[in-house]
Design a protein around this motif. Structure first.
Motif, short mmCIF file in Angstrom:
data_model
loop_
_atom_site.label_atom_id
_atom_site.label_comp_id
_atom_site.label_asym_id
_atom_site.label_seq_id
_atom_site.Cartn_x
_atom_site.Cartn_y
_atom_site.Cartn_z
N LEU A 1 0.83 -1.20 0.00
CA LEU A 1 0.00 0.00 0.00
C LEU A 1 0.86 1.25 0.00
CD1 LEU A 1 -2.68 -0.93 2.69
CD2 LEU A 1 -2.98 -0.93 0.20
N GLY A 2 0.36 2.29 -0.65
CA GLY A 2 0.94 3.62 -0.56
C GLY A 2 -0.09 4.54 0.08
N GLY A 3 0.28 5.18 1.16
CA GLY A 3 -0.66 6.07 1.84
C GLY A 3 -0.10 6.49 3.18
N SER A 4 -0.82 7.38 3.87
CA SER A 4 -0.37 7.83 5.18
C SER A 4 -1.53 8.11 6.14
CB SER A 4 0.50 9.09 5.05
OG SER A 4 -0.20 10.12 4.38
N ASP A 5 -2.74 8.20 5.63
CA ASP A 5 -3.88 8.46 6.50
C ASP A 5 -4.25 7.18 7.25
OD1 ASP A 5 -7.11 8.27 6.71
OD2 ASP A 5 -6.39 10.33 7.05
N PRO A 6 -4.23 7.20 8.58
CA PRO A 6 -4.47 5.96 9.34
C PRO A 6 -5.81 5.29 9.03
CG PRO A 6 -3.53 7.64 10.77
CD PRO A 6 -3.84 8.32 9.47
N ALA A 7 -6.87 6.08 8.90
CA ALA A 7 -8.18 5.48 8.64
C ALA A 7 -8.21 4.82 7.26
CB ALA A 7 -9.27 6.55 8.74
N GLU A 8 -7.61 5.47 6.28
CA GLU A 8 -7.58 4.89 4.94
C GLU A 8 -6.71 3.63 4.90
OE1 GLU A 8 -6.39 7.89 2.18
OE2 GLU A 8 -8.29 9.01 2.34
N LEU A 9 -5.58 3.67 5.58
CA LEU A 9 -4.71 2.50 5.64
C LEU A 9 -5.42 1.33 6.33
CD1 LEU A 9 -1.29 4.18 6.48
CD2 LEU A 9 -1.85 2.95 4.38
N ALA A 10 -6.15 1.62 7.38
CA ALA A 10 -6.89 0.57 8.08
C ALA A 10 -7.94 -0.04 7.17
CB ALA A 10 -7.55 1.15 9.34
N HIS A 11 -8.66 0.79 6.44
CA HIS A 11 -9.68 0.29 5.52
C HIS A 11 -9.06 -0.62 4.47
CE1 HIS A 11 -13.32 0.35 3.05
NE2 HIS A 11 -12.53 0.60 2.00
N CYS A 12 -7.91 -0.21 3.93
CA CYS A 12 -7.26 -1.00 2.88
C CYS A 12 -6.62 -2.26 3.43
CB CYS A 12 -6.24 -0.14 2.15
SG CYS A 12 -7.00 1.20 1.19
N ALA A 13 -6.18 -2.23 4.68
CA ALA A 13 -5.68 -3.45 5.30
C ALA A 13 -6.79 -4.48 5.43
CB ALA A 13 -5.07 -3.14 6.66
N ARG A 14 -7.99 -4.02 5.77
CA ARG A 14 -9.14 -4.94 5.83
C ARG A 14 -9.45 -5.52 4.46
NH1 ARG A 14 -10.86 -1.15 9.88
NH2 ARG A 14 -11.88 0.16 8.30
N LEU A 15 -9.31 -4.68 3.42
CA LEU A 15 -9.52 -5.17 2.06
C LEU A 15 -8.49 -6.24 1.70
CD1 LEU A 15 -10.26 -1.89 0.04
CD2 LEU A 15 -11.87 -3.73 0.56
#
Length: 344
Positions: free
Chosen positions: A78-92
């Motif tokens: 993943l590329g990103g830095s927003d914790p909420a977005e990273l959490a969502h993508c980790a679930r994906l």
């Protein structure tokens, strides 16, 4: 294709072996290359190209996360830095069956810097730690970080250790370390892969300073002899460009590093084993050139290898091109005897 062993529940919990892996590379480690790589090695850990959190959340999620089950073990970067977005993508990542989710803290391009993605995050260890903590809370998958040893203006040993300390305190146990700094001002991404000097000794020191962490070394590694030397000091090796340009190297990994039989005996056998997959992709509307470009290095150094590449280059882009182009290219190469080890 050869059957790929599935990971049991315990293996899933602990994550895949990272003793030998192929680096995430934009435009290169696509599903088409990964399918070939898995034919050559059952044990190599494969990584996707970097996918940004924005692309997954606001784009075609299914397309970005599409992969063949035969690719396992497979990690999503993943590329990103927003914790909420990273959490969502980790679930994906967990939902789509990946074996690991990895955060990119190494890409030096201007485009990702402007979105607070990649190597620029080396200057913000607290932000990386927040993102990692959010990902760990969101998934049971292993969460790992791939990073540089520094960036311009923040390239001291002490600052590297500070980064490791803060991110590991957030729960990260595995660090994949590209043994170069990234020069964010003045060098292109391509130049950043070659010009900053490699400091393998820094990665070795990290393992000494943080023995409880898993430290994987990356950057400029080309041969199995080099891999074995690095494994004397670290927990695993990650190869990038060499594995892509000379993929037959992967055919020796299972024997060399895991003591298991090679899954395939020859380059020709490997390519023919891809035919059903290639045809299924063509039937989906994928152009042959989007697949064949990842096959160009398979006959690297072999008699007729240049003619193989030329035939594909001159014909794969033509309308309606199919497996007959690959068949004709294969007829131009000679493989004197079945190989069970990669030539390195």
């Amino acid at each position: 294709m050869p059957a790929t062993p599935t990971l049991d529940a315990a293996s899933k919990a602990n994550g895949p072996s990272r003793r030998f892996s192929v680096a995430p590379m934009m435009d290169w480690t696509t599903p088409h290359f990964r399918y070939l790589a898995r034919l050559l090695s059952r044990r190599t850990l494969l990584y996707t190209e970097m996918v940004t959190t924005g692309a997954l959340i606001h784009g075609d999620t299914e397309r970005f996360l599409r992969h063949d089950p035969s690719e396992y073990p497979l990690a999503l970067q993943l590329g990103g830095s927003d914790p909420a977005e990273l959490a969502h993508c980790a679930r994906l990542a967990e939902q789509f069956g990946f074996d690991e989710v990895n955060l990119n803290v190494g890409c030096p391009s201007d485009r990702v810097q402007n979105n607070m993605i990649g190597a620029c995050l080396m200057g913000h260890p607290e932000k990386v730690a927040e993102g990692v903590a959010a990902m760990i809370a969101a998934t049971d998958l292993p969460v790992t970080v791939k990073h540089r040893i520094g960036i311009d203006g923040r390239e001291s040993w002490e600052e590297l250790c500070e980064f490791i300390e803060k991110v590991s305190a957030a729960g990260c146990k595995t660090f994949i370390v590209h043994a170069r700094i990234a020069i964010l001002e003045g060098l292109s991404p391509k130049e950043n892969r070659d010009i900053p000097p490699l400091k393998y000794d820094w990665v070795y020191r990290l393992k000494q300073e943080f023995p409880h962490l898993e430290i994987i070394i990356n950057g400029g590694i080309k041969t199995f002899d080099e891999c074995h030397e690095h494994l004397r000091h670290t927990d695993g090796v990650m190869l990038g460009r060499e594995a892509y340009h000379n993929p037959w190297l992967l055919a020796g990994v299972d024997t060399e590093f895991f003591g298991e039989p090679a899954p395939i005996a020859s380059r020709q056998e490997a390519l023919r084993a891809m035919f059903p997959f290639i045809q299924s992709e063509l039937d989906r509307g994928v152009y042959l050139t989007h697949i064949s470009r990842h096959l160009m290095g398979l006959f690297h150094g072999m008699p007729g290898g240049r003619q193989f590449r030329r035939h594909i280059s001159e014909n794969a882009h033509k309308p309606g091109s199919g497996l007959e182009v690959i068949e004709a290219a294969l007829a131009k190469v000679r493989e004197p005897e079945p190989a069970t080890m990669a030539e390195v």
